[in-house]
Design a protein around this motif. Structure first.
Motif, PDB file in Angstrom:
ATOM      1  N   ILE A 177       0.874  -1.172   0.000  1.00 56.44           N
ATOM      2  CA  ILE A 177       0.000   0.000   0.000  1.00 56.44           C
ATOM      3  C   ILE A 177       0.909   1.220   0.000  1.00 56.44           C
ATOM      4  O   ILE A 177       1.730   1.389   0.904  1.00 56.44           O
ATOM      5  CB  ILE A 177      -0.922   0.018   1.234  1.00 56.44           C
ATOM      6  CG1 ILE A 177      -1.866  -1.203   1.220  1.00 56.44           C
ATOM      7  CG2 ILE A 177      -1.733   1.305   1.300  1.00 56.44           C
ATOM      8  CD1 ILE A 177      -2.647  -1.384   2.508  1.00 56.44           C
ATOM      9  N   THR A 178       0.772   2.056  -1.023  1.00 56.45           N
ATOM     10  CA  THR A 178       1.672   3.208  -1.180  1.00 56.45           C
ATOM     11  C   THR A 178       0.851   4.481  -1.323  1.00 56.45           C
ATOM     12  O   THR A 178      -0.051   4.558  -2.171  1.00 56.45           O
ATOM     13  CB  THR A 178       2.557   3.026  -2.433  1.00 56.45           C
ATOM     14  OG1 THR A 178       3.222   1.768  -2.363  1.00 56.45           O
ATOM     15  CG2 THR A 178       3.582   4.151  -2.529  1.00 56.45           C
ATOM     16  N   ARG A 179       1.163   5.464  -0.495  1.00 57.05           N
ATOM     17  CA  ARG A 179       0.525   6.770  -0.634  1.00 57.05           C
ATOM     18  C   ARG A 179       1.184   7.507  -1.803  1.00 57.05           C
ATOM     19  O   ARG A 179       2.406   7.658  -1.832  1.00 57.05           O
ATOM     20  CB  ARG A 179       0.670   7.565   0.668  1.00 57.05           C
ATOM     21  CG  ARG A 179      -0.007   6.901   1.862  1.00 57.05           C
ATOM     22  CD  ARG A 179       0.304   7.635   3.156  1.00 57.05           C
ATOM     23  NE  ARG A 179      -0.038   6.831   4.319  1.00 57.05           N
ATOM     24  CZ  ARG A 179      -1.098   7.039   5.104  1.00 57.05           C
ATOM     25  NH1 ARG A 179      -1.911   8.042   4.839  1.00 57.05           N
ATOM     26  NH2 ARG A 179      -1.341   6.257   6.150  1.00 57.05           N
ATOM     27  N   VAL A 180       0.356   7.931  -2.750  1.00 57.46           N
ATOM     28  CA  VAL A 180       0.838   8.671  -3.909  1.00 57.46           C
ATOM     29  C   VAL A 180       0.095  10.007  -3.951  1.00 57.46           C
ATOM     30  O   VAL A 180      -0.917  10.181  -3.266  1.00 57.46           O
ATOM     31  CB  VAL A 180       0.610   7.872  -5.217  1.00 57.46           C
ATOM     32  CG1 VAL A 180       1.412   6.580  -5.198  1.00 57.46           C
ATOM     33  CG2 VAL A 180      -0.876   7.565  -5.424  1.00 57.46           C
ATOM     34  N   ALA A 213       0.258   0.003   5.372  1.00 58.32           N
ATOM     35  CA  ALA A 213      -0.202   1.378   5.163  1.00 58.32           C
ATOM     36  C   ALA A 213       0.456   2.358   6.127  1.00 58.32           C
ATOM     37  O   ALA A 213       0.017   3.505   6.245  1.00 58.32           O
ATOM     38  CB  ALA A 213      -1.717   1.432   5.312  1.00 58.32           C
ATOM     39  N   GLN A 214       1.507   1.906   6.847  1.00 58.29           N
ATOM     40  CA  GLN A 214       2.223   2.744   7.814  1.00 58.29           C
ATOM     41  C   GLN A 214       1.319   3.240   8.942  1.00 58.29           C
ATOM     42  O   GLN A 214       1.480   4.348   9.453  1.00 58.29           O
ATOM     43  CB  GLN A 214       2.903   3.942   7.134  1.00 58.29           C
ATOM     44  CG  GLN A 214       4.066   3.579   6.213  1.00 58.29           C
ATOM     45  CD  GLN A 214       3.594   3.132   4.846  1.00 58.29           C
ATOM     46  OE1 GLN A 214       2.802   3.824   4.203  1.00 58.29           O
ATOM     47  NE2 GLN A 214       4.066   1.989   4.385  1.00 58.29           N
ATOM     48  N   ASP A 215       0.356   2.397   9.324  1.00 59.67           N
ATOM     49  CA  ASP A 215      -0.480   2.730  10.475  1.00 59.67           C
ATOM     50  C   ASP A 215       0.297   2.398  11.751  1.00 59.67           C
ATOM     51  O   ASP A 215       1.409   1.863  11.708  1.00 59.67           O
ATOM     52  CB  ASP A 215      -1.790   1.935  10.417  1.00 59.67           C
ATOM     53  CG  ASP A 215      -2.801   2.411  11.441  1.00 59.67           C
ATOM     54  OD1 ASP A 215      -2.939   3.632  11.617  1.00 59.67           O
ATOM     55  OD2 ASP A 215      -3.455   1.565  12.081  1.00 59.67           O
ATOM     56  N   GLY A 368      -5.150  10.383   7.445  1.00 58.00           N
ATOM     57  CA  GLY A 368      -5.286  10.947   6.108  1.00 58.00           C
ATOM     58  C   GLY A 368      -6.357  10.232   5.307  1.00 58.00           C
ATOM     59  O   GLY A 368      -7.509  10.125   5.725  1.00 58.00           O
ATOM     60  N   ARG A 369      -5.963   9.702   4.172  1.00 54.99           N
ATOM     61  CA  ARG A 369      -6.898   9.045   3.262  1.00 54.99           C
ATOM     62  C   ARG A 369      -7.109   7.566   3.573  1.00 54.99           C
ATOM     63  O   ARG A 369      -7.824   6.875   2.843  1.00 54.99           O
ATOM     64  CB  ARG A 369      -6.415   9.197   1.816  1.00 54.99           C
ATOM     65  CG  ARG A 369      -6.420  10.638   1.303  1.00 54.99           C
ATOM     66  CD  ARG A 369      -5.755  10.725  -0.071  1.00 54.99           C
ATOM     67  NE  ARG A 369      -5.825  12.089  -0.591  1.00 54.99           N
ATOM     68  CZ  ARG A 369      -6.769  12.521  -1.425  1.00 54.99           C
ATOM     69  NH1 ARG A 369      -7.719  11.690  -1.824  1.00 54.99           N
ATOM     70  NH2 ARG A 369      -6.755  13.770  -1.864  1.00 54.99           N
ATOM     71  N   ILE A 370      -6.462   7.076   4.632  1.00 52.85           N
ATOM     72  CA  ILE A 370      -6.564   5.653   4.972  1.00 52.85           C
ATOM     73  C   ILE A 370      -7.223   5.487   6.335  1.00 52.85           C
ATOM     74  O   ILE A 370      -6.841   6.135   7.308  1.00 52.85           O
ATOM     75  CB  ILE A 370      -5.167   4.984   4.971  1.00 52.85           C
ATOM     76  CG1 ILE A 370      -4.541   5.062   3.576  1.00 52.85           C
ATOM     77  CG2 ILE A 370      -5.277   3.528   5.418  1.00 52.85           C
ATOM     78  CD1 ILE A 370      -3.143   4.505   3.494  1.00 52.85           C
ATOM     79  N   THR A 371      -8.218   4.612   6.390  1.00 52.14           N
ATOM     80  CA  THR A 371      -8.909   4.271   7.631  1.00 52.14           C
ATOM     81  C   THR A 371      -8.719   2.776   7.886  1.00 52.14           C
ATOM     82  O   THR A 371      -8.965   1.956   6.989  1.00 52.14           O
ATOM     83  CB  THR A 371     -10.410   4.594   7.539  1.00 52.14           C
ATOM     84  OG1 THR A 371     -10.577   5.987   7.240  1.00 52.14           O
ATOM     85  CG2 THR A 371     -11.132   4.263   8.830  1.00 52.14           C
ATOM     86  N   ALA A 372      -8.270   2.428   9.086  1.00 52.00           N
ATOM     87  CA  ALA A 372      -7.970   1.031   9.406  1.00 52.00           C
ATOM     88  C   ALA A 372      -8.828   0.550  10.562  1.00 52.00           C
ATOM     89  O   ALA A 372      -8.784   1.128  11.651  1.00 52.00           O
ATOM     90  CB  ALA A 372      -6.489   0.872   9.753  1.00 52.00           C
ATOM     91  N   VAL A 373      -9.604  -0.499  10.327  1.00 55.38           N
ATOM     92  CA  VAL A 373     -10.345  -1.163  11.401  1.00 55.38           C
ATOM     93  C   VAL A 373      -9.372  -2.131  12.062  1.00 55.38           C
ATOM     94  O   VAL A 373      -9.022  -3.164  11.489  1.00 55.38           O
ATOM     95  CB  VAL A 373     -11.580  -1.907  10.852  1.00 55.38           C
ATOM     96  CG1 VAL A 373     -12.315  -2.620  11.980  1.00 55.38           C
ATOM     97  CG2 VAL A 373     -12.516  -0.928  10.141  1.00 55.38           C
TER      98      VAL A 373
END
Length: 403
Positions: A177-180, A213-215, A368-373
């Protein structure tokens, strides 16, 4: 924005409910569900007991309590609309030991605060009226507690997503998973997709996918296998509804209980034993990688130091039908090892903090744009549609809930 693409990793019931909620609430948004298996609802959803929890156990004001109560009404309405099974067979939470009525009283107050419908205390004599073959000295009775078919519901959610123009892409194990700029790139080997926002509902792999995702590093997932016995067909008449013990507040597990299923079978269980693989549905299932990760995490050793006696007892039940049924006989005295056969098993994704604490409430991280359950144990299936509302509210800062 109407032309956004929203990705959801995981096609269990929470991931599918979330994707469906986005598709319904934000017409024009493209929804893409990414799932590593070849069909939906393979893991926790596919091994679920089918109970629709009423909200008896959960701390008032917690996400579990609020979303469970909301989820029941949404789930019941959905099942009625789609002709899915929904049977209110009732639940007795039964005290069998002298110290349990006091804990049951605390449970009653908690359930009242959660507005569990029609809940009442019942005496020893009233237990027998509701469940003629049950034991116990007192109980709480929740007549509206129901059972359903969660895998069938998950498949229906997937159909809703596709009917709304979305896609459920199977056989897509996420490897990076890469943030672009302006979005996120999600890869499975050499295959890549780009999304504007990403929601992670990866269940048993929620921590490892979140790390991609670097969470945050915590909590970690510890897999607990829950094994079931099945009452033999000529003994299923001994149980009419759900029979549960008074839970031990030290643990997020509910203990061995009797669960009628929508197909007419009756399960006894589950126990809770540490699985040696995240998808360790059998005693023989071992993953060196999963074990190494568990051993390297400080919280694992702290948990073991606190709960090794309970763990030893649970493993005894795993190896011996007689040991497994020892506690079960307290609730239905006429049922013993000779009346059951070994059934299936599920694996619970139990989140664990670094200090050895078993995480009880739902836990959802947003970056940011990523939400992790990160933690969605029982009653996540019951609450799935309400969890979906909660996630979509947070992701889009939107409480309109337009249908």
């Amino acid at each position: 924005m109407a032309d956004e693409t929203i990705g959801v990793v995981g096609a269990g019931i929470v991931g599918l409910a979330t994707a469906r909620e986005i598709a319904l609430r934000r017409p024009g948004t493209r929804v893409l569900v990414l799932e590593k298996e070849h069909e939906v609802a393979v893991h926790q959803t596919g091994h679920n007991s089918g109970v629709v929890h009423a909200g008896i156990y959960y701390a008032p004001g917690s996400l579990k309590a609020d979303l469970c109560v909301r989820g029941v009404s949404l789930l019941r309405e959905y099942c009625q609309e789609r002709a899915l099974p929904y049977k209110e067979i009732g639940k007795l939470v039964v005290a069998v030991r002298p110290d349990e009525p006091g804990r049951m009283e605390n449970l009653y107050e908690r359930a009242r605060n959660n507005h569990v419908p029609d809940l009442r205390k019942v005496s020893k004599e009233e237990i027998r009226e509701i469940e003629p073959h049950a034991g116990g000295i007192a109980a709480l009775y929740s007549p509206r507690t129901a059972i359903t078919d969660y895998p069938a519901m998950a498949r229906e959610f997937a159909k809703d997503i596709e009917d709304s123009g979305g896609e459920v892409r199977l056989a897509f194990p996420v490897t990076s998973i890469t943030r672009v700029p302006g979005g996120i790139e999600v890869a499975s080997g050499q295959e890549r997709v780009r999304v504007d926002r990403l929601i992670l509902c990866a269940g048993l792999h929620s921590d490892s996918v979140a790390r991609l995702a670097q969470d945050e590093q915590e909590p970690r997932i510890v897999p607990f296998r829950g094994e079931y016995m099945l009452l033999k067909p000529d003994r299923t008449h001994l149980v009419r509804g759900l029979l549960y013990p008074v839970p031990d507040p030290r643990y997020p597990f509910l203990g061995v209980h009797f669960t009628p299923r929508v197909d007419g079978s009756v399960e006894v269980g589950p126990n809770a034993v540490l699985a040696l693989a995240r998808e360790g549905y059998k005693l023989s299932s071992v993953s060196v990688r999963d074990l190494a990760g568990l051993a390297a995490y400080p919280g694992s050793w702290k948990m073991a130091a606190q709960h090794w006696r309970t763990g030893f007892k649970e493993y005894r039940g795993s190896l011996s039908k007689a040991a497994f049924m020892k506690d079960a006989k307290l609730y239905v005295p006429g049922v013993g090892a000779k009346d059951v056969v070994r059934g299936g098993a599920g694996v619970r994704a139990q989140a664990l903090d670094r200090d050895g604490t078993l995480v009880d409430d739902f836990r959802i991280h947003q970056s940011g744009r990523i939400t992790a359950v990160r933690n969605a144990p029982s009653p996540a299936a019951t609450a799935s549609m309400a969890i979906a509302e909660h996630i979509v509210d947070a992701v889009f800062d939107d409480t309109s809930r337009k249908r």
